[in-house]
Write an enzyme that holds these catalytic residues in place. Sequence first.
Site, PDB file in Angstrom:
ATOM      1  N   HIS A  24      81.624  70.088  58.079  1.00 55.81           N
ATOM      2  CA  HIS A  24      80.564  70.261  57.076  1.00 55.81           C
ATOM      3  C   HIS A  24      79.226  69.748  57.605  1.00 55.81           C
ATOM      4  O   HIS A  24      78.208  70.425  57.525  1.00 55.81           O
ATOM      5  CB  HIS A  24      80.884  69.442  55.815  1.00 55.81           C
ATOM      6  CG  HIS A  24      81.950  70.022  54.944  1.00 55.81           C
ATOM      7  ND1 HIS A  24      81.919  71.311  54.479  1.00 55.81           N
ATOM      8  CD2 HIS A  24      83.066  69.455  54.415  1.00 55.81           C
ATOM      9  CE1 HIS A  24      82.976  71.523  53.704  1.00 55.81           C
ATOM     10  NE2 HIS A  24      83.700  70.406  53.656  1.00 55.81           N
ATOM     11  N   PRO A  51      69.649  69.743  29.315  1.00 61.51           N
ATOM     12  CA  PRO A  51      70.912  69.202  29.802  1.00 61.51           C
ATOM     13  C   PRO A  51      71.107  67.763  29.317  1.00 61.51           C
ATOM     14  O   PRO A  51      70.125  67.100  28.968  1.00 61.51           O
ATOM     15  CB  PRO A  51      70.772  69.234  31.321  1.00 61.51           C
ATOM     16  CG  PRO A  51      69.557  70.011  31.620  1.00 61.51           C
ATOM     17  CD  PRO A  51      68.730  70.101  30.404  1.00 61.51           C
ATOM     18  N   GLU A 107      85.181  66.736  57.602  1.00 63.82           N
ATOM     19  CA  GLU A 107      83.835  66.329  57.195  1.00 63.82           C
ATOM     20  C   GLU A 107      82.825  66.570  58.313  1.00 63.82           C
ATOM     21  O   GLU A 107      81.687  66.969  58.052  1.00 63.82           O
ATOM     22  CB  GLU A 107      83.811  64.861  56.760  1.00 63.82           C
ATOM     23  CG  GLU A 107      84.612  64.557  55.496  1.00 63.82           C
ATOM     24  CD  GLU A 107      84.251  65.456  54.315  1.00 63.82           C
ATOM     25  OE1 GLU A 107      83.068  65.823  54.153  1.00 63.82           O
ATOM     26  OE2 GLU A 107      85.168  65.797  53.547  1.00 63.82           O
ATOM     27  N   THR A 124      68.626  64.173  29.522  1.00 58.33           N
ATOM     28  CA  THR A 124      67.226  64.433  29.819  1.00 58.33           C
ATOM     29  C   THR A 124      66.296  63.767  28.806  1.00 58.33           C
ATOM     30  O   THR A 124      65.083  63.884  28.926  1.00 58.33           O
ATOM     31  CB  THR A 124      66.921  65.941  29.867  1.00 58.33           C
ATOM     32  OG1 THR A 124      67.586  66.568  28.790  1.00 58.33           O
ATOM     33  CG2 THR A 124      67.374  66.537  31.171  1.00 58.33           C
TER      34      THR A 124
HETATM   35  P1  ADP Z   1      70.105  63.252  25.736  1.00 59.14           P
HETATM   36  O1  ADP Z   1      70.019  62.991  24.278  1.00 59.14           O
HETATM   37  O2  ADP Z   1      69.190  64.344  26.202  1.00 59.14           O
HETATM   38  O3  ADP Z   1      71.488  63.450  26.246  1.00 59.14           O
HETATM   39  P2  ADP Z   1      69.221  60.557  25.857  1.00 59.14           P
HETATM   40  O4  ADP Z   1      67.957  60.618  25.098  1.00 59.14           O
HETATM   41  O5  ADP Z   1      70.406  60.061  25.104  1.00 59.14           O
HETATM   42  O6  ADP Z   1      69.556  61.964  26.498  1.00 59.14           O
HETATM   43  O7  ADP Z   1      68.995  59.696  27.171  1.00 59.14           O
HETATM   44  C1  ADP Z   1      69.792  58.590  27.486  1.00 59.14           C
HETATM   45  C2  ADP Z   1      68.932  57.467  28.019  1.00 59.14           C
HETATM   46  O8  ADP Z   1      68.338  57.833  29.258  1.00 59.14           O
HETATM   47  C3  ADP Z   1      67.780  57.137  27.107  1.00 59.14           C
HETATM   48  O9  ADP Z   1      68.137  56.180  26.183  1.00 59.14           O
HETATM   49  C4  ADP Z   1      66.738  56.613  28.068  1.00 59.14           C
HETATM   50  O10 ADP Z   1      66.903  55.236  28.272  1.00 59.14           O
HETATM   51  C5  ADP Z   1      67.024  57.338  29.345  1.00 59.14           C
HETATM   52  N1  ADP Z   1      66.114  58.469  29.503  1.00 59.14           N
HETATM   53  C6  ADP Z   1      66.411  59.785  29.432  1.00 59.14           C
HETATM   54  N2  ADP Z   1      65.326  60.540  29.641  1.00 59.14           N
HETATM   55  C7  ADP Z   1      64.294  59.704  29.816  1.00 59.14           C
HETATM   56  C8  ADP Z   1      62.894  59.888  30.057  1.00 59.14           C
HETATM   57  N3  ADP Z   1      62.361  61.106  30.160  1.00 59.14           N
HETATM   58  N4  ADP Z   1      62.135  58.779  30.181  1.00 59.14           N
HETATM   59  C9  ADP Z   1      62.664  57.552  30.088  1.00 59.14           C
HETATM   60  N5  ADP Z   1      63.960  57.313  29.868  1.00 59.14           N
HETATM   61  C10 ADP Z   1      64.788  58.364  29.731  1.00 59.14           C
HETATM   62 ZN    ZN Z   2      85.288  69.944  52.342  1.00 60.06          ZN
END
Ligand code: ADP
Ligand code: ZN
Length: 618
Positions: A436, A211, A433, A214
């Site tokens: 809920h 996703p 609310e 990540t």
């Molecule tokens: P994707 O390419 O999967 O959409 P990115 O690599 O662009 O995600 O992630 C965006 C930022 O979020 C990265 O530059 C980093 O700073 C942070 N980040 C994402 N995952 C991690 C992780 N596992 N550990 C440390 N930082 C992360």
């Molecule tokens: Zn509602």
Amino acid sequence: MRSTRLWVTLAIVLLANIFITNVLFAPAQPVTVTLPYDVFKQQVVADNVVSVTTTGDAITGVTKTPVKESPTSTVSATHFTTQHPSFANDGLELLLEQHNVTINAKPENPPPPFWQTLLFSFGPTILIVIAVLYLIRRAAGAGGAGGLLGAFGQSKARLYDPERPGTTFADVAGIDEVKQELEELVDFLREPQKYERLGGMVPKGVLLIGPPGTGKTLLARAVAGEAKVPFFSQSASEFVEAIVGVGASRVRDLFTKARAAAPAIIFIDELDAIGRSRSSGFRIGGNDEQEQTLNQILTEMDGFEPGKGVIVLAATNRADVLDQALLRPGRFDRRVTLQPPDRRGRAAILKIHTAKVPLGPDVDLDAIAAATPGLVGADLKNLANEAALSAARKGETTVSSNDFYQAIDRVLLGTERHLMLTPTDRERIAYHESGHALLGLLVPGADPVRKVTIIPHGGALGVTIQRPVDERFNYGEDYVRARIVGALGGRAAEQLVYSTVSTGAASDLQQVTAIAHEMVVRWGMSPKIGPLAFRDEGSGDGLGLSRPYSEATAREVDTEVKRIADECFAEALRLLTEHRAQLEALTQALLKEDSLGEEQILAVTGLQAAAPRSDRES
Ligand code: ADP
Ligand code: ZN
Ligand code: MG
């Protein structure tokens, strides 16, 4: 954007062209007076006229001394024009000869001079061609060796040229299994001989699936950084841009450059932008460019021998839509899946992103990690940043625990909106609310209620946040039903209190429909349909054209979905009726306080936190 600029530029060039040919290059006209015919004749008789030129009946000429149009006129000049009356048969020629006037005659429509013909016929074309070439050159990224058009096909990767990222595995946390898998790649890039000697097959392509946020891009850079090799990065959507055929040539160029720089890494981000399955969905032409680009990538990957030190990494959010051809052996045959991090992973990621932040003594990163299930690396980075910003705004020197919890609310809820609500609206929202929130406490198996607010956030007029104790990957039927009952709590409360309903439940109902439908067609939770799954993920065309069940079953599915929703609504109504007093108490507290936290909710209602789920693991 780009094409409007192009048209505006062309229009300006054309106007400039017309201006130049008609105004600037037009022959200069000397000051001329228009003489009545009889005045002209008087001047001839007075021996003042040197020469005349006739074009048809029009006569222009030059005099020795300046003449005036009429005795009262102030303008005088040595150039004049006049008109020979067509009826006049007055022996003008004889008169002119007698007074030694030179006579010229011109054809009535003289051909324009040669240079003018040239300018008018070719000028605009030449200017347009020059303008187009100029724009193409600019679009291709300016400068560069090779012909003008050659520059167009050059890969944009050359703009970042081979990058040498300083990122290492130490910058990545919470996805240790994945790191291990990629360490082998790093090893290979460092010492290709070691692998070649044993005849091992080194992967040509590795697909990172996960996703958004990540850490796919981050990991790819870390691999290059660890191996200390050049990193050619390109987003797939950037291949396919201006003109058909460019994508393929950019791919060719990128691979050539990477091979020359081997060992190297080519990183293609957002591969799904061009790698979508060619058999699925609507395709009414127009996708040739994507297909050519994709084919070129496949050809290049087939073309290079393993062990030459170039590895292609690609990232995608969705592996299920990728063309099968990409996944065949010798291409992206190795796949690495990234999951959203678990609690420990989140704590580790927070640690990385708060390394340079001065934390207050009360900050417990583990507790923050526990309060943020579902957030991915990018969210956590954002969270740390928000917390630091809010502390800075308050002029503090350290970031406190409170800053973090406020940042969590902001990240989860979106920003507050200031709407002017009438007291009646506000009351209805408070009941909604409260409905809920109360059901979150009453229904066994529901996620604990962390917060409820009637301050509008993002698109919502009020929000109830329920968050699991820890994330889970398998859900029991009672949990799924509890979700539906809770989602219907808002509408049930309105029905109970006002005996009417409102539009405020629209997104709740959407959720209810989605979950109930999944229960029936995917999770086998309807006794009438039985333990069958009809949803065929991966090959769906997304248009509902290929429903893998009969019309009769479709009708049955509909009635089952409706039955589940009806049952859950009845349950919600029953529970709220039974606890009407608590509903009132919670609503009044909300109207007074706007937002209530977990403890306040429990205090106001006098209830215990919901019983732990019966199906909880461990
Ligand atoms: P994707 O390419 O999967 O959409 P990115 O690599 O662009 O995600 O992630 C965006 C930022 O979020 C990265 O530059 C980093 O700073 C942070 N980040 C994402 N995952 C991690 C992780 N596992 N550990 C440390 N930082 C992360
Ligand atoms: Zn509602
Ligand atoms: Mg990315």
